[in-house]
Write a protein that holds these residues in place. Sequence first.
Motif, PDB file in Angstrom:
ATOM      1  N   PHE A   1       3.824   8.408  11.270  1.00 54.10           N
ATOM      2  CA  PHE A   1       3.809   6.966  11.022  1.00 54.10           C
ATOM      3  C   PHE A   1       2.636   6.285  11.715  1.00 54.10           C
ATOM      4  O   PHE A   1       2.064   5.338  11.175  1.00 54.10           O
ATOM      5  CB  PHE A   1       5.127   6.339  11.487  1.00 54.10           C
ATOM      6  CG  PHE A   1       6.272   6.590  10.570  1.00 54.10           C
ATOM      7  CD1 PHE A   1       6.602   5.688   9.578  1.00 54.10           C
ATOM      8  CD2 PHE A   1       7.034   7.737  10.691  1.00 54.10           C
ATOM      9  CE1 PHE A   1       7.665   5.915   8.722  1.00 54.10           C
ATOM     10  CE2 PHE A   1       8.105   7.981   9.844  1.00 54.10           C
ATOM     11  CZ  PHE A   1       8.414   7.074   8.853  1.00 54.10           C
ATOM     12  N   THR A   2       2.273   6.748  12.900  1.00 63.48           N
ATOM     13  CA  THR A   2       1.207   6.092  13.653  1.00 63.48           C
ATOM     14  C   THR A   2      -0.142   6.335  13.006  1.00 63.48           C
ATOM     15  O   THR A   2      -0.914   5.400  12.769  1.00 63.48           O
ATOM     16  CB  THR A   2       1.182   6.605  15.100  1.00 63.48           C
ATOM     17  OG1 THR A   2       2.455   6.334  15.707  1.00 63.48           O
ATOM     18  CG2 THR A   2       0.097   5.910  15.895  1.00 63.48           C
ATOM     19  N   GLN A   3      -0.438   7.594  12.705  1.00 64.97           N
ATOM     20  CA  GLN A   3      -1.740   7.918  12.134  1.00 64.97           C
ATOM     21  C   GLN A   3      -1.925   7.270  10.775  1.00 64.97           C
ATOM     22  O   GLN A   3      -3.009   6.778  10.445  1.00 64.97           O
ATOM     23  CB  GLN A   3      -1.900   9.437  12.014  1.00 64.97           C
ATOM     24  CG  GLN A   3      -3.272   9.856  11.491  1.00 64.97           C
ATOM     25  CD  GLN A   3      -3.447  11.373  11.502  1.00 64.97           C
ATOM     26  OE1 GLN A   3      -2.577  12.094  11.953  1.00 64.97           O
ATOM     27  NE2 GLN A   3      -4.577  11.842  11.011  1.00 64.97           N
ATOM     28  N   ALA A   4      -0.872   7.240   9.966  1.00 68.04           N
ATOM     29  CA  ALA A   4      -0.980   6.666   8.622  1.00 68.04           C
ATOM     30  C   ALA A   4      -0.725   5.165   8.607  1.00 68.04           C
ATOM     31  O   ALA A   4      -0.818   4.543   7.552  1.00 68.04           O
ATOM     32  CB  ALA A   4       0.020   7.364   7.697  1.00 68.04           C
ATOM     33  N   ASN A   5      -0.390   4.571   9.760  1.00 67.86           N
ATOM     34  CA  ASN A   5      -0.108   3.141   9.862  1.00 67.86           C
ATOM     35  C   ASN A   5       0.982   2.731   8.871  1.00 67.86           C
ATOM     36  O   ASN A   5       0.849   1.737   8.150  1.00 67.86           O
ATOM     37  CB  ASN A   5      -1.384   2.322   9.627  1.00 67.86           C
ATOM     38  CG  ASN A   5      -1.202   0.866  10.019  1.00 67.86           C
ATOM     39  OD1 ASN A   5      -0.422   0.547  10.924  1.00 67.86           O
ATOM     40  ND2 ASN A   5      -1.888  -0.022   9.337  1.00 67.86           N
ATOM     41  N   LEU A   6       2.063   3.505   8.845  1.00 64.51           N
ATOM     42  CA  LEU A   6       3.122   3.279   7.868  1.00 64.51           C
ATOM     43  C   LEU A   6       4.209   2.377   8.427  1.00 64.51           C
ATOM     44  O   LEU A   6       4.559   2.439   9.599  1.00 64.51           O
ATOM     45  CB  LEU A   6       3.756   4.610   7.456  1.00 64.51           C
ATOM     46  CG  LEU A   6       2.895   5.567   6.651  1.00 64.51           C
ATOM     47  CD1 LEU A   6       3.642   6.882   6.452  1.00 64.51           C
ATOM     48  CD2 LEU A   6       2.506   4.959   5.310  1.00 64.51           C
ATOM     49  N   ASP A   7       4.752   1.536   7.545  1.00 60.20           N
ATOM     50  CA  ASP A   7       5.938   0.756   7.874  1.00 60.20           C
ATOM     51  C   ASP A   7       7.214   1.486   7.475  1.00 60.20           C
ATOM     52  O   ASP A   7       8.244   1.343   8.133  1.00 60.20           O
ATOM     53  CB  ASP A   7       5.900  -0.595   7.151  1.00 60.20           C
ATOM     54  CG  ASP A   7       4.769  -1.480   7.630  1.00 60.20           C
ATOM     55  OD1 ASP A   7       4.707  -1.732   8.845  1.00 60.20           O
ATOM     56  OD2 ASP A   7       3.942  -1.899   6.801  1.00 60.20           O
ATOM     57  N   LEU A   8       7.141   2.271   6.387  1.00 62.80           N
ATOM     58  CA  LEU A   8       8.344   2.886   5.830  1.00 62.80           C
ATOM     59  C   LEU A   8       7.949   4.122   5.037  1.00 62.80           C
ATOM     60  O   LEU A   8       6.899   4.143   4.391  1.00 62.80           O
ATOM     61  CB  LEU A   8       9.043   1.885   4.896  1.00 62.80           C
ATOM     62  CG  LEU A   8      10.455   2.199   4.410  1.00 62.80           C
ATOM     63  CD1 LEU A   8      11.450   2.117   5.566  1.00 62.80           C
ATOM     64  CD2 LEU A   8      10.867   1.200   3.327  1.00 62.80           C
TER      65      LEU A   8
ATOM     66  N   ALA B   1      11.992   5.182   9.138  1.00 61.68           N
ATOM     67  CA  ALA B   1      10.949   4.541   9.948  1.00 61.68           C
ATOM     68  C   ALA B   1      11.309   4.694  11.420  1.00 61.68           C
ATOM     69  O   ALA B   1      12.483   4.850  11.765  1.00 61.68           O
ATOM     70  CB  ALA B   1      10.818   3.067   9.588  1.00 61.68           C
ATOM     71  N   PRO B   2      10.321   4.632  12.309  1.00 59.57           N
ATOM     72  CA  PRO B   2      10.614   4.623  13.747  1.00 59.57           C
ATOM     73  C   PRO B   2      11.316   3.321  14.142  1.00 59.57           C
ATOM     74  O   PRO B   2      11.238   2.316  13.422  1.00 59.57           O
ATOM     75  CB  PRO B   2       9.227   4.705  14.398  1.00 59.57           C
ATOM     76  CG  PRO B   2       8.308   5.172  13.321  1.00 59.57           C
ATOM     77  CD  PRO B   2       8.881   4.671  12.043  1.00 59.57           C
ATOM     78  N   THR B   3      11.960   3.338  15.291  1.00 57.25           N
ATOM     79  CA  THR B   3      12.713   2.164  15.762  1.00 57.25           C
ATOM     80  C   THR B   3      11.890   0.881  15.746  1.00 57.25           C
ATOM     81  O   THR B   3      12.387  -0.160  15.279  1.00 57.25           O
ATOM     82  CB  THR B   3      13.264   2.427  17.173  1.00 57.25           C
ATOM     83  OG1 THR B   3      14.124   3.571  17.133  1.00 57.25           O
ATOM     84  CG2 THR B   3      14.044   1.231  17.694  1.00 57.25           C
ATOM     85  N   PRO B   4      10.637   0.858  16.240  1.00 62.13           N
ATOM     86  CA  PRO B   4       9.900  -0.418  16.247  1.00 62.13           C
ATOM     87  C   PRO B   4       9.740  -1.029  14.859  1.00 62.13           C
ATOM     88  O   PRO B   4       9.806  -2.246  14.700  1.00 62.13           O
ATOM     89  CB  PRO B   4       8.534  -0.023  16.838  1.00 62.13           C
ATOM     90  CG  PRO B   4       8.821   1.168  17.677  1.00 62.13           C
ATOM     91  CD  PRO B   4       9.883   1.931  16.929  1.00 62.13           C
TER      92      PRO B   4
ATOM     93  N   SER C   1       0.876  -1.169   0.000  1.00 62.66           N
ATOM     94  CA  SER C   1       0.000   0.000   0.000  1.00 62.66           C
ATOM     95  C   SER C   1       0.916   1.222   0.000  1.00 62.66           C
ATOM     96  O   SER C   1       1.733   1.396   0.901  1.00 62.66           O
ATOM     97  CB  SER C   1      -0.897  -0.002   1.243  1.00 62.66           C
ATOM     98  OG  SER C   1      -1.642   1.200   1.325  1.00 62.66           O
ATOM     99  N   VAL C   2       0.780   2.066  -1.047  1.00 70.68           N
ATOM    100  CA  VAL C   2       1.699   3.192  -1.222  1.00 70.68           C
ATOM    101  C   VAL C   2       0.898   4.493  -1.246  1.00 70.68           C
ATOM    102  O   VAL C   2      -0.052   4.639  -2.019  1.00 70.68           O
ATOM    103  CB  VAL C   2       2.513   3.058  -2.524  1.00 70.68           C
ATOM    104  CG1 VAL C   2       3.501   4.216  -2.649  1.00 70.68           C
ATOM    105  CG2 VAL C   2       3.257   1.720  -2.555  1.00 70.68           C
ATOM    106  N   ASN C   3       1.295   5.417  -0.373  1.00 70.18           N
ATOM    107  CA  ASN C   3       0.668   6.738  -0.311  1.00 70.18           C
ATOM    108  C   ASN C   3       1.649   7.797  -0.791  1.00 70.18           C
ATOM    109  O   ASN C   3       2.852   7.700  -0.543  1.00 70.18           O
ATOM    110  CB  ASN C   3       0.247   7.064   1.122  1.00 70.18           C
ATOM    111  CG  ASN C   3      -0.764   6.080   1.665  1.00 70.18           C
ATOM    112  OD1 ASN C   3      -1.757   5.789   1.017  1.00 70.18           O
ATOM    113  ND2 ASN C   3      -0.509   5.562   2.856  1.00 70.18           N
ATOM    114  N   ALA C   4       1.124   8.817  -1.460  1.00 69.55           N
ATOM    115  CA  ALA C   4       1.957   9.931  -1.901  1.00 69.55           C
ATOM    116  C   ALA C   4       2.253  10.838  -0.721  1.00 69.55           C
ATOM    117  O   ALA C   4       1.362  11.175   0.061  1.00 69.55           O
ATOM    118  CB  ALA C   4       1.258  10.712  -3.005  1.00 69.55           C
TER     119      ALA C   4
END
Length: 271
Positions: A137-144, A249-252, A126-129
């Motif tokens: 990262f949390t709100q968008a549920n992003l991995d990277l 990305a965040p550490t986790p 899943s790729v967002n612009a």
Amino acid sequence: MKRTHLPLNALRVFEASARHLSFTRAADELAVTPAAVGQQIRALEETLGVVLFRRLTRNLELTPEAEQALPALQQGFLAFEEAVRLLQAGQSSKVLNLAAPRALVAKWLTAKLADYGRLHRDLRFSVNAHEAGEVDFTQANLDLAIHFGGEPQAEGIHGRTLGDEALVTVAAPGAGLDAPCIAHPLDPETPCVESALTLADPGLAIDAAAAGLGKTRVPALLAMADVAAGRVVLLEDGVPAGGQWWLTAPTPQWRQAKVRELVAFLTGAAG
């Protein structure tokens, strides 16, 4: 006893010993010595103020108190195991959520994700612009997330670079250095007296150059596929871009194998 004071390791030793009714077999299961098991049991008995085993000649026997408590303890450990399984299942999700500039997605990232997807058929992307500024990262549920510029400075955010980047000048085949300039935000210092056209991102600038509208100076990573396809040609060698592409990305998230493996692939693909 409060949760923070629970002697979990000693309780684990007790559960194994009670199940086997043998310190020796419990030690084999736990990969420790029988003496260490005995020490843990004695310490647990002292902590709880309860005798847990009767030591017989050839084996062990549970005291009534220990026999009564054992089923609840075993259920507790089963609940721990299920919680760990659920945590690992979440981390091993087969969906990778990414954010990146639109131009990078169109000109480089989608092709690399297709290559990676052929190696990992069970993965979905899943790729967002995302064009500029800090990523939530949390709100968008992003991995990277990927951005162009300097190393990330936000607390808890770490990155890997795709390597040094250069700005190259490209135009349609047959065009020369006297072609009109096409400007975009990633190259605010376009070496032209006046730009014939200004576009929102370097990907659009490359497409405009390929259509014969002029020349544009863009990050080399974005131009390489169009150059290889013959849509545009290089007019000038690259100059330092003043930034790099960063995978952040965040550490986790960096603890997730799926993130580390994708980053290793993308950084290798950019080399």
